[in-house]
Scaffold this motif. Structure first.
Motif, PDB file in Angstrom:
ATOM      1  N   MET A   1     -27.770   3.363 -45.703  1.00  0.00           N
ATOM      2  CA  MET A   1     -27.486   2.053 -45.123  1.00  0.00           C
ATOM      3  C   MET A   1     -26.007   1.713 -45.224  1.00  0.00           C
ATOM      4  SD  MET A   1     -30.672  -0.168 -46.604  1.00  0.00           S
ATOM      5  CE  MET A   1     -30.512  -1.523 -45.457  1.00  0.00           C
ATOM      6  N   ARG A   2     -25.523   1.058 -44.187  1.00  0.00           N
ATOM      7  CA  ARG A   2     -24.159   0.538 -44.212  1.00  0.00           C
ATOM      8  C   ARG A   2     -24.199  -0.846 -44.830  1.00  0.00           C
ATOM      9  NH1 ARG A   2     -20.689   3.079 -39.936  1.00  0.00           N
ATOM     10  NH2 ARG A   2     -19.304   1.544 -40.798  1.00  0.00           N
ATOM     11  N   ILE A   3     -23.040  -1.356 -45.245  1.00  0.00           N
ATOM     12  CA  ILE A   3     -22.988  -2.653 -45.910  1.00  0.00           C
ATOM     13  C   ILE A   3     -23.449  -3.773 -44.975  1.00  0.00           C
ATOM     14  CG2 ILE A   3     -20.546  -3.022 -45.400  1.00  0.00           C
ATOM     15  CD1 ILE A   3     -22.452  -4.162 -48.563  1.00  0.00           C
ATOM     16  N   THR A   4     -23.184  -3.646 -43.685  1.00  0.00           N
ATOM     17  CA  THR A   4     -23.630  -4.685 -42.747  1.00  0.00           C
ATOM     18  C   THR A   4     -25.154  -4.747 -42.681  1.00  0.00           C
ATOM     19  OG1 THR A   4     -23.381  -3.113 -40.930  1.00  0.00           O
ATOM     20  CG2 THR A   4     -21.559  -4.628 -41.317  1.00  0.00           C
ATOM     21  N   GLU A   5     -25.816  -3.591 -42.738  1.00  0.00           N
ATOM     22  CA  GLU A   5     -27.278  -3.563 -42.733  1.00  0.00           C
ATOM     23  C   GLU A   5     -27.846  -4.166 -44.011  1.00  0.00           C
ATOM     24  OE1 GLU A   5     -27.620   0.626 -42.295  1.00  0.00           O
ATOM     25  OE2 GLU A   5     -27.814   0.526 -40.125  1.00  0.00           O
ATOM     26  N   VAL A   6     -27.208  -3.893 -45.127  1.00  0.00           N
ATOM     27  CA  VAL A   6     -27.642  -4.453 -46.411  1.00  0.00           C
ATOM     28  C   VAL A   6     -27.500  -5.974 -46.382  1.00  0.00           C
ATOM     29  CG1 VAL A   6     -27.153  -4.546 -48.887  1.00  0.00           C
ATOM     30  CG2 VAL A   6     -27.067  -2.359 -47.682  1.00  0.00           C
ATOM     31  N   MET A   7     -26.372  -6.458 -45.888  1.00  0.00           N
ATOM     32  CA  MET A   7     -26.141  -7.897 -45.812  1.00  0.00           C
ATOM     33  C   MET A   7     -27.149  -8.566 -44.881  1.00  0.00           C
ATOM     34  SD  MET A   7     -21.982  -7.981 -45.805  1.00  0.00           S
ATOM     35  CE  MET A   7     -21.935  -9.633 -45.158  1.00  0.00           C
ATOM     36  N   GLU A   8     -27.498  -7.914 -43.782  1.00  0.00           N
ATOM     37  CA  GLU A   8     -28.491  -8.471 -42.860  1.00  0.00           C
ATOM     38  C   GLU A   8     -29.846  -8.616 -43.536  1.00  0.00           C
ATOM     39  OE1 GLU A   8     -28.668  -6.033 -39.376  1.00  0.00           O
ATOM     40  OE2 GLU A   8     -26.624  -6.541 -38.783  1.00  0.00           O
ATOM     41  N   GLU A   9     -30.259  -7.604 -44.305  1.00  0.00           N
ATOM     42  CA  GLU A   9     -31.545  -7.656 -45.005  1.00  0.00           C
ATOM     43  C   GLU A   9     -31.573  -8.790 -46.028  1.00  0.00           C
ATOM     44  OE1 GLU A   9     -34.463  -5.845 -44.752  1.00  0.00           O
ATOM     45  OE2 GLU A   9     -33.593  -5.087 -42.905  1.00  0.00           O
ATOM     46  N   VAL A  10     -30.502  -8.914 -46.806  1.00  0.00           N
ATOM     47  CA  VAL A  10     -30.435  -9.950 -47.840  1.00  0.00           C
ATOM     48  C   VAL A  10     -30.392 -11.331 -47.190  1.00  0.00           C
ATOM     49  CG1 VAL A  10     -29.025 -10.892 -49.707  1.00  0.00           C
ATOM     50  CG2 VAL A  10     -29.349  -8.430 -49.517  1.00  0.00           C
ATOM     51  N   ASP A  11     -29.565 -11.483 -46.172  1.00  0.00           N
ATOM     52  CA  ASP A  11     -29.436 -12.778 -45.511  1.00  0.00           C
ATOM     53  C   ASP A  11     -30.703 -13.183 -44.772  1.00  0.00           C
ATOM     54  OD1 ASP A  11     -26.917 -13.218 -46.458  1.00  0.00           O
ATOM     55  OD2 ASP A  11     -25.885 -12.618 -44.616  1.00  0.00           O
TER      56      ASP A  11
END
Length: 98
Positions: free
Chosen positions: A73-83
């Motif tokens: 996962m890229r950081i943008t994908e991780v942030m999308e999941e958390v958000d």
């Protein structure tokens, strides 16, 4: 990134591996006051020659747990999941009037 609904963050990564960039960036996005506000943050550094994948485990105030494989996962994908989940919790909180 919305972090006020996080209660527990566990990160395990090899700091020398380029595939662990998402783990390093996620930790850098944590606010400086996170621990003093009650968030538990655990980070485990793997040895330089470790082949174990980077891992992120999150726990939210409502009890939901997320386990993410950061090697894929890229950081943008991780942030999308958390958000995504944090916005749901914010909506519930707003509707309840807290």
């Amino acid at each position: 990134m919305i972090t006020r609904f996080l209660t527990d963050v566990r990160v395990k990564f090899n700091p020398f591996s380029p595939r662990s960039k998402s783990a390093r960036l996620f930790l850098s996005l944590m606010p400086p006051s996170a621990r003093s506000n009650g968030m538990k943050i655990e980070s485990q550094m793997l040895p330089r020659h470790s082949k174990e994948p980077a891992f992120l485990g999150l726990k939210f105030k409502d009890g939901k747990e997320m386990k993410l494989d950061l090697d894929k996962m890229r950081i943008t994908e991780v942030m999308e999941e958390v958000d995504r989940h944090s916005r749901q919790l914010a909506r519930k909180e707003e509707l309840l009037g807290n």
